[in-house]
Design a protein around this motif. Sequence first.
Motif, PDB file in Angstrom:
ATOM      1  N   LYS A 135       0.842  -1.210   0.000  1.00 39.34           N
ATOM      2  CA  LYS A 135       0.000   0.000   0.000  1.00 39.34           C
ATOM      3  C   LYS A 135       0.879   1.262   0.000  1.00 39.34           C
ATOM      4  O   LYS A 135       0.659   2.181  -0.790  1.00 39.34           O
ATOM      5  N   HIS A 136       1.889   1.291   0.878  1.00 39.74           N
ATOM      6  CA  HIS A 136       2.705   2.499   0.972  1.00 39.74           C
ATOM      7  C   HIS A 136       3.616   2.668  -0.227  1.00 39.74           C
ATOM      8  O   HIS A 136       3.764   3.761  -0.760  1.00 39.74           O
ATOM      9  N   ARG A 137       4.204   1.570  -0.661  1.00 36.70           N
ATOM     10  CA  ARG A 137       5.181   1.697  -1.752  1.00 36.70           C
ATOM     11  C   ARG A 137       4.499   2.050  -3.071  1.00 36.70           C
ATOM     12  O   ARG A 137       5.093   2.694  -3.928  1.00 36.70           O
ATOM     13  N   TYR A 138       3.238   1.621  -3.236  1.00 39.16           N
ATOM     14  CA  TYR A 138       2.569   1.834  -4.527  1.00 39.16           C
ATOM     15  C   TYR A 138       1.310   2.675  -4.390  1.00 39.16           C
ATOM     16  O   TYR A 138       0.341   2.472  -5.104  1.00 39.16           O
ATOM     17  N   ASN A 139       1.349   3.597  -3.427  1.00 34.42           N
ATOM     18  CA  ASN A 139       0.321   4.623  -3.411  1.00 34.42           C
ATOM     19  C   ASN A 139      -1.103   4.083  -3.267  1.00 34.42           C
ATOM     20  O   ASN A 139      -2.029   4.615  -3.869  1.00 34.42           O
ATOM     21  N   ASN A 140      -1.235   3.046  -2.535  1.00 38.40           N
ATOM     22  CA  ASN A 140      -2.552   2.438  -2.288  1.00 38.40           C
ATOM     23  C   ASN A 140      -3.334   2.153  -3.575  1.00 38.40           C
ATOM     24  O   ASN A 140      -4.554   2.356  -3.647  1.00 38.40           O
ATOM     25  N   ILE A 141      -2.613   1.638  -4.541  1.00 36.59           N
ATOM     26  CA  ILE A 141      -3.245   1.204  -5.800  1.00 36.59           C
ATOM     27  C   ILE A 141      -4.227   0.074  -5.473  1.00 36.59           C
ATOM     28  O   ILE A 141      -4.133  -0.569  -4.428  1.00 36.59           O
ATOM     29  N   LEU A 142      -5.166  -0.188  -6.375  1.00 35.48           N
ATOM     30  CA  LEU A 142      -6.116  -1.290  -6.189  1.00 35.48           C
ATOM     31  C   LEU A 142      -5.364  -2.623  -6.022  1.00 35.48           C
ATOM     32  O   LEU A 142      -4.440  -2.918  -6.777  1.00 35.48           O
ATOM     33  N   MET A 143      -5.754  -3.384  -4.992  1.00 32.82           N
ATOM     34  CA  MET A 143      -5.072  -4.667  -4.716  1.00 32.82           C
ATOM     35  C   MET A 143      -6.096  -5.784  -4.567  1.00 32.82           C
ATOM     36  O   MET A 143      -7.206  -5.554  -4.096  1.00 32.82           O
ATOM     37  N   PHE A 144      -5.685  -6.985  -4.947  1.00 33.86           N
ATOM     38  CA  PHE A 144      -6.456  -8.193  -4.646  1.00 33.86           C
ATOM     39  C   PHE A 144      -5.499  -9.197  -4.026  1.00 33.86           C
ATOM     40  O   PHE A 144      -4.347  -9.299  -4.482  1.00 33.86           O
ATOM     41  N   VAL A 145      -5.963  -9.906  -3.006  1.00 35.42           N
ATOM     42  CA  VAL A 145      -5.162 -11.044  -2.528  1.00 35.42           C
ATOM     43  C   VAL A 145      -5.542 -12.190  -3.456  1.00 35.42           C
ATOM     44  O   VAL A 145      -6.600 -12.801  -3.312  1.00 35.42           O
ATOM     45  N   THR A 146      -4.686 -12.443  -4.441  1.00 33.66           N
ATOM     46  CA  THR A 146      -5.042 -13.389  -5.493  1.00 33.66           C
ATOM     47  C   THR A 146      -4.766 -14.844  -5.088  1.00 33.66           C
ATOM     48  O   THR A 146      -5.220 -15.762  -5.759  1.00 33.66           O
ATOM     49  N   GLU A 147      -3.994 -15.033  -4.016  1.00 30.61           N
ATOM     50  CA  GLU A 147      -3.803 -16.382  -3.463  1.00 30.61           C
ATOM     51  C   GLU A 147      -3.461 -16.278  -1.986  1.00 30.61           C
ATOM     52  O   GLU A 147      -2.670 -15.418  -1.573  1.00 30.61           O
ATOM     53  N   ASN A 148      -4.050 -17.195  -1.206  1.00 25.20           N
ATOM     54  CA  ASN A 148      -3.674 -17.388   0.197  1.00 25.20           C
ATOM     55  C   ASN A 148      -4.171 -18.783   0.539  1.00 25.20           C
ATOM     56  O   ASN A 148      -5.313 -19.119   0.226  1.00 25.20           O
ATOM     57  N   GLY A 149      -3.306 -19.599   1.098  1.00 31.25           N
ATOM     58  CA  GLY A 149      -3.764 -20.972   1.330  1.00 31.25           C
ATOM     59  C   GLY A 149      -2.869 -21.743   2.271  1.00 31.25           C
ATOM     60  O   GLY A 149      -1.755 -21.313   2.604  1.00 31.25           O
ATOM     61  N   TYR A 150      -3.373 -22.879   2.679  1.00 34.56           N
ATOM     62  CA  TYR A 150      -2.713 -23.708   3.693  1.00 34.56           C
ATOM     63  C   TYR A 150      -2.451 -25.100   3.125  1.00 34.56           C
ATOM     64  O   TYR A 150      -3.376 -25.757   2.630  1.00 34.56           O
ATOM     65  N   ALA A 151      -1.203 -25.548   3.198  1.00 34.74           N
ATOM     66  CA  ALA A 151      -0.847 -26.894   2.737  1.00 34.74           C
ATOM     67  C   ALA A 151      -0.940 -27.848   3.921  1.00 34.74           C
ATOM     68  O   ALA A 151      -0.259 -27.663   4.928  1.00 34.74           O
ATOM     69  N   SER A 152      -1.781 -28.863   3.797  1.00 33.34           N
ATOM     70  CA  SER A 152      -1.935 -29.818   4.899  1.00 33.34           C
ATOM     71  C   SER A 152      -0.622 -30.543   5.162  1.00 33.34           C
ATOM     72  O   SER A 152       0.128 -30.832   4.217  1.00 33.34           O
ATOM     73  N   PRO A 153      -0.350 -30.878   6.435  1.00 32.10           N
ATOM     74  CA  PRO A 153       0.873 -31.627   6.738  1.00 32.10           C
ATOM     75  C   PRO A 153       0.944 -32.907   5.898  1.00 32.10           C
ATOM     76  O   PRO A 153      -0.075 -33.568   5.663  1.00 32.10           O
ATOM     77  N   LEU A 154       2.160 -33.241   5.446  1.00 32.51           N
ATOM     78  CA  LEU A 154       2.308 -34.318   4.465  1.00 32.51           C
ATOM     79  C   LEU A 154       1.883 -35.684   4.980  1.00 32.51           C
ATOM     80  O   LEU A 154       1.450 -36.531   4.218  1.00 32.51           O
ATOM     81  N   GLN A 155       2.025 -35.894   6.309  1.00 30.64           N
ATOM     82  CA  GLN A 155       1.769 -37.239   6.839  1.00 30.64           C
ATOM     83  C   GLN A 155       0.288 -37.507   7.088  1.00 30.64           C
ATOM     84  O   GLN A 155      -0.082 -38.607   7.485  1.00 30.64           O
ATOM     85  N   GLU A 156      -0.592 -36.519   6.829  1.00 31.03           N
ATOM     86  CA  GLU A 156      -2.000 -36.718   7.188  1.00 31.03           C
ATOM     87  C   GLU A 156      -2.675 -37.804   6.337  1.00 31.03           C
ATOM     88  O   GLU A 156      -2.423 -37.899   5.134  1.00 31.03           O
ATOM     89  N   ASN A 157      -3.573 -38.578   6.983  1.00 29.61           N
ATOM     90  CA  ASN A 157      -4.335 -39.563   6.219  1.00 29.61           C
ATOM     91  C   ASN A 157      -5.617 -38.905   5.685  1.00 29.61           C
ATOM     92  O   ASN A 157      -5.903 -37.738   5.986  1.00 29.61           O
ATOM     93  N   GLU A 158      -6.381 -39.680   4.922  1.00 29.70           N
ATOM     94  CA  GLU A 158      -7.538 -39.121   4.233  1.00 29.70           C
ATOM     95  C   GLU A 158      -8.521 -38.442   5.198  1.00 29.70           C
ATOM     96  O   GLU A 158      -9.018 -37.347   4.931  1.00 29.70           O
ATOM     97  N   GLN A 159      -8.792 -39.124   6.313  1.00 32.17           N
ATOM     98  CA  GLN A 159      -9.739 -38.567   7.280  1.00 32.17           C
ATOM     99  C   GLN A 159      -9.243 -37.231   7.819  1.00 32.17           C
ATOM    100  O   GLN A 159      -9.984 -36.253   7.901  1.00 32.17           O
ATOM    101  N   GLU A 160      -7.934 -37.211   8.157  1.00 34.56           N
ATOM    102  CA  GLU A 160      -7.357 -35.968   8.693  1.00 34.56           C
ATOM    103  C   GLU A 160      -7.388 -34.860   7.639  1.00 34.56           C
ATOM    104  O   GLU A 160      -7.644 -33.694   7.941  1.00 34.56           O
ATOM    105  N   LEU A 161      -7.148 -35.266   6.393  1.00 38.54           N
ATOM    106  CA  LEU A 161      -7.159 -34.262   5.323  1.00 38.54           C
ATOM    107  C   LEU A 161      -8.548 -33.645   5.165  1.00 38.54           C
ATOM    108  O   LEU A 161      -8.686 -32.456   4.877  1.00 38.54           O
ATOM    109  N   LEU A 162      -9.576 -34.471   5.389  1.00 39.98           N
ATOM    110  CA  LEU A 162     -10.949 -33.969   5.244  1.00 39.98           C
ATOM    111  C   LEU A 162     -11.385 -33.100   6.432  1.00 39.98           C
ATOM    112  O   LEU A 162     -12.137 -32.146   6.278  1.00 39.98           O
TER     113      LEU A 162
END
Length: 526
Positions: A407-434
Motif C-alpha cells: 500500500k505504501h510503496r505503490y500509493n494504495n493502488i487497487l489490490m487483490f489477494v489473489t492467493e492465500n492458502g494452507y498446505a496440509s501436513p504431508l503425513q495426514e491420512n484421508e480422514q485428517e485431510l478432510l
Amino acid sequence: MKFKIRARELLFFSFLLLLLAVSPPTVQCSSEEEEEIQRSQFPDAFFFGTSTSAYQVEGAYLEDGKSLANWDAFTHIPGNIINNDNGDVVDDHYHRYMEDIELLHSLGVNAYRFSISWARILPRGKSGDVNPEGIRFYNKIIDSLLLRGIEPFVTICHFDLPQSLEDKYGGWLNPLIREDFVYFAAICFKEFGDRVKYWVTINEPNHWVDFSYIRGMYPPGHCSLPFGNCSVGNSDAEPLVAMHNMLISHAMAADFYRKHFQAKQNGFVGMVVSSFMYEPLRDKEEDRQAVSRALAFTIAWALDPVVHGDYPEEMRECIGLKLPKFSAQEREILRRGSIDFIGINHYSTLYIKDCINSTCSPKSYHPIQGFVETTGLRDGLPIGQPTGKAVFFVVPRGMEEIIEYIKHRYNNILMFVTENGYASPLQENEQELLQDLNRIKFHKDYLIALARAVRKGANVRGYFIWSLMDNFEWADGYGTRFGLYYVDRTTLRRFPKLSAKWFTSFLTDTNASGHSHHEGVFLESI
Ligand code: NOJ
C-alpha cells in the motif's frame, strides 16, 4: 458469633479489594485466537473466490489440439518432480469443468481465478494457428461462471508456455518472446474480453524466475553452482534477463489492451507477485535493513518497474551494472499505466539475516535476492506453525504487514489477494485431510489480519483461496494439498473438506466461526 462472621467476611472482601487495587490492570487485548471474522467486516462489493491454474488442474495434456507445454516436457523427465508425478491427467478439470463450476457455485463465491493454457490456444506460438477447441473450452468456462454470477479473473500466463517456444529460441531468455506473449494476450482479449474484466498478465514473475533460473526446479531447469547442479544455466545472469523480458512483455500486452480493447471492454489489467513478508532474524540494525532489501529484491523487483518505470533504487545501488536497462520507450509504456491493480499471493513470513556484514553460507543466499539469508527458524523455533510446504509457516500478522508495505510503496493502488492458502501436513491420512480444522483456523486468522488492513484504508477488493481443490503442486507433485476440496487420486472424485463448508458458511452467514450452529451439518456430511 454472627458479628464475628461478618467481620471475617468484611476482612476478606477488603483484602480482595486491596488485591484488585494493587494488581496491574489486565489488558483486554484481542488476540487473533479470540477474534471472530465475518463477511460483513469486508465491503459488500468485495470479491471472495478461489484460484487455480491451467497446468495444475486441467490434464488432457495432448487433447483437442493442445501441444506440449514446458511443464509436460519437464515432468516427463524422471527425477524432476517428487514421485515423478506429472500433470497429464491431474484433476481432469478439462473434462470435469462443469462439475467444478458447480462446486464453486455451491461454495457461494462471487469470483474465480483461473489461467489459460498458452499451448491450448496457440500450440505453435504466433507462427501457428489459433486452436478453436482451446477457445471453445475457455468460452464454456467463462459463460458458465457468468451464468452463476461468478466473476472470472483470468491469468494469461501461469508458469506455462508452449514447449515449442523453449525449443525455438529459449523461451523467456530471448526478447523474441515479447511478441509471442503480446500475440497470445491479444487473442485472449479479443476472444474473451467482452466478458472477462479482470486480467492478470503474468503470475509471480519473481517466483517463476527464481525457481526456473536460479534453482533449476521448474522448467527449463537452468541453474549454476552453488545454487544448484544443472547441466545448463547461469544463476547470476539468467533470472535478470528472464524477468526483464517478462516485465516488458507485461507492459506491451497492457499497452495493447489500452490501445485496442479498453474503450470497448472496460476491463482492468494487473500483475500478480509472490509476496512473502519478512522479519529480522536478530535484533540488529543490519537485519532490519536486510528485511527492507529482501522486500525490494523480491517484490519491488517486479512491481517498481510496472508502477514507477524502473527497477528499485535498492537494487540499482547494489547490483546496478548487472541489471538490464529499459529503453526510454519501454520505460514509457511501463509507467504509462501498465497496471490497474496488484495481485498479492501471500502465504507466509520468514526471518531474514543480513549477509553483507555477517557470514552466511554461499549456498544459502543470492546476490540478486539482496544478500540476505532466509529462514523459518530462530534458535531452532519456527516462526509459526509449520505446514505441508517447507517454507510456508502460519504467520497471520504477515498478511497485514505485506499489504501495508505494498500500500505504501505503490500509493494504495487497487489490490487483490489473489492467493492465500494452507498446505496440509504431508503425513495426514484421508480422514485428517478432510477434517482440516487447521486450514479453517489459517483462513480465519489471515482474514482477520486482512480485515485490519482494510479498516486502516488499504484498497484491497478481493481475497482468493488457493485452491479450489487439491492439485499438482509443481516440483512437490501431488503430496502437497491446498484444496478446499479433497481429490481422490485414483477416482478423481472431489469431496468437500470441512474448510469448504466453513468458507460457505463464512460467505453466507453473519456468524461464521467454523464451529457455529453449522457444525452438526458439517460433521454429518463428512
Ligand atoms: C503460488 C503459485 O501461483 C501457485 O501455482 C502455487 O501452487 C501456490 N503458490 C502454492 O505454492
